[in-house]
Design a protein around this motif. Structure first.
Motif, PDB file in Angstrom:
ATOM      1  N   GLU A  81      40.843  40.705  58.157  1.00  0.00           N
ATOM      2  CA  GLU A  81      40.344  39.383  58.578  1.00  0.00           C
ATOM      3  C   GLU A  81      41.230  38.279  57.997  1.00  0.00           C
ATOM      4  OE1 GLU A  81      37.649  38.338  60.575  1.00  0.00           O
ATOM      5  OE2 GLU A  81      38.091  40.373  61.203  1.00  0.00           O
ATOM      6  N   SER A  84      44.608  38.140  59.710  1.00  0.00           N
ATOM      7  CA  SER A  84      44.535  37.512  61.021  1.00  0.00           C
ATOM      8  C   SER A  84      44.521  35.976  60.877  1.00  0.00           C
ATOM      9  CB  SER A  84      43.286  38.039  61.725  1.00  0.00           C
ATOM     10  OG  SER A  84      43.078  37.417  62.942  1.00  0.00           O
ATOM     11  N   ASP A 161      33.547  42.380  66.423  1.00  0.00           N
ATOM     12  CA  ASP A 161      34.725  42.073  65.593  1.00  0.00           C
ATOM     13  C   ASP A 161      36.020  42.304  66.363  1.00  0.00           C
ATOM     14  OD1 ASP A 161      33.315  41.313  63.409  1.00  0.00           O
ATOM     15  OD2 ASP A 161      33.692  43.115  62.219  1.00  0.00           O
ATOM     16  N   ARG A 165      38.706  39.412  67.017  1.00  0.00           N
ATOM     17  CA  ARG A 165      40.097  39.580  66.544  1.00  0.00           C
ATOM     18  C   ARG A 165      41.066  39.459  67.723  1.00  0.00           C
ATOM     19  NH1 ARG A 165      42.789  42.945  62.577  1.00  0.00           N
ATOM     20  NH2 ARG A 165      40.854  43.076  61.439  1.00  0.00           N
ATOM     21  N   ASP A 169      44.068  36.739  68.052  1.00  0.00           N
ATOM     22  CA  ASP A 169      45.470  37.166  68.179  1.00  0.00           C
ATOM     23  C   ASP A 169      46.090  36.720  69.507  1.00  0.00           C
ATOM     24  OD1 ASP A 169      45.234  38.370  65.695  1.00  0.00           O
ATOM     25  OD2 ASP A 169      45.043  40.412  66.472  1.00  0.00           O
TER      26      ASP A 169
END
Ligand code: DC
Length: 211
Positions: A81, A84, A161, A165, A169
């Protein structure tokens, strides 16, 4: 000139396993570039430094040693996390991209996997693969990996999640995750890792012939 294979794709699409198989098969050096973001994030967390201070994160990124990056040490969810989050910072990216490019120049060849290898880090790579799978299949794989380690997990939370994510991204301004125009797409949703490896090998063998 070194022969570089660029492998990009979202988390848990199978690109790590595929990259290691390819590197072993051809005797090439392998760099999982996600680990460079994770190691930088871990250094911040360990020192109790803030995750939103770009200059501090960039200074750590510039001094990162690419030797000895170990996924088992860096696999924690919190590190992913944090990675990221710092991966959206331009100065962090330029420091890590410079180190990744130096790595890519090694003989006889290299395999780099990440999010922006074919688009930014190694735009002249001899072979570019974009490995993907549906968000649900990727969440299922993560879930089963956790259960196999004897731990407990909540599938719905992992699925959420994965989607969050992906969005971070893919939608960031700096080097968003996307296939290079000349990348070969490998969708592993319904493909075994062996089948993906066979497909990759035939593309790489062809490129090696015309090197
Ligand atoms: O692949 P991974 O989960 O280890 O990557 C951790 C984070 O690092 C991911 O959320 C995005 C970032 N990353 C990146 O921005 N560019 C790369 N080439 C590799 C990873």
């Amino acid at each position: 000139m070194s022969f570089t294979i660029a492998i990009d794709g979202p988390a848990a699409a199978g690109k790590g396993t595929l990259s290691r198989l390819i590197a072993d098969h051809y005797g090439f050096h392998h760099l999982d570039t996600g680990l460079t973001y994770r190691a930088t994030a871990r250094a911040l967390l360990e020192k109790g430094l803030p995750l939103d201070d770009e200059a501090t994160a960039a200074a750590l990124a510039e001094n990162l040693d690419l030797n000895g990056l170990d996924r088992s040490v860096l696999s924690a969810h919190a590190i992913g996390e944090a990675a990221s989050k710092i991966a959206v910072m331009g100065k962090v990216r330029s420091a890590l991209v410079a180190a990744q490019r130096r790595f890519a120049g090694q003989e006889p060849g290299t395999v780099l996997d990440g999010r922006d290898i074919g688009t930014v880090v190694c735009p002249d790579a001899a072979v570019k693969l974009y490995v993907t799978a549906s968000a649900e299949v990727r969440a299922r794989r993560r879930y089963e990996e956790i259960l196999a380690r004897g731990e407990t997990a909540d599938f719905d939370r992992i699925f959420e999640d994965v989607k969050i994510r992906d969005a971070r991204d893919m939608n960031r301004a700096e080097s968003p995750l996307k296939p290079a125009d000349d990348a070969h797409l490998l969708d592993t949703s319904e493909m075994s890792i062996e089948a993906a490896f066979d497909a990759a090998r035939s593309l790489i063998d062809q490129a090696l012939k015309t090197k």
